[in-house]
Scaffold this motif. Sequence first.
Motif: not given
Length: 137
Positions: A9-10, A14-20, A64-68, A74-81
């Motif tokens: 998630i972009a 980060l600090d504010a989002s960590n709290q959320l 990430i800056a360009k994406f935002i 919001g959702v940026h990517h889905i990662a698969f193992a």
Amino acid sequence: MDKIEHIGIAVKDLDASNQLFKKLFGTLHYKIEEVATEGVRTSFFKTGPNKIELLEATNEDSPIAKFIDRKGEGVHHIAFAVENIKQEIARLKNEGFTVLNEEPKKGADNKWVAFLHPKTTNGVLVELCQEINENEG
């Protein structure tokens, strides 16, 4: 592809989002890490068997800056193992997918990573992740 490794998630702050997300999940993040080569600072949460990666740009030229700028937070990517990232890259190229990096690169959370272009995956940025073993790092 074995399982969903995480959802990225972009975020702008980060600090504010960590709290959320701490309030949302009822738990603290377990790791913050900077990936200088990608211009990103990441934070990981674990909720049940799932992982969520928050991504904050560390410079205005980062993906990430360009994406935002284009889409907002919001959702940026889905990662698969995957078990063997090089074999999976070759398989997916053979199937017609566009791989954004021919060779895996070091990503966050002790993983080799590679990305598939969203134009070939119905608009979803797909990340492949393979755990880096002790002898590779």
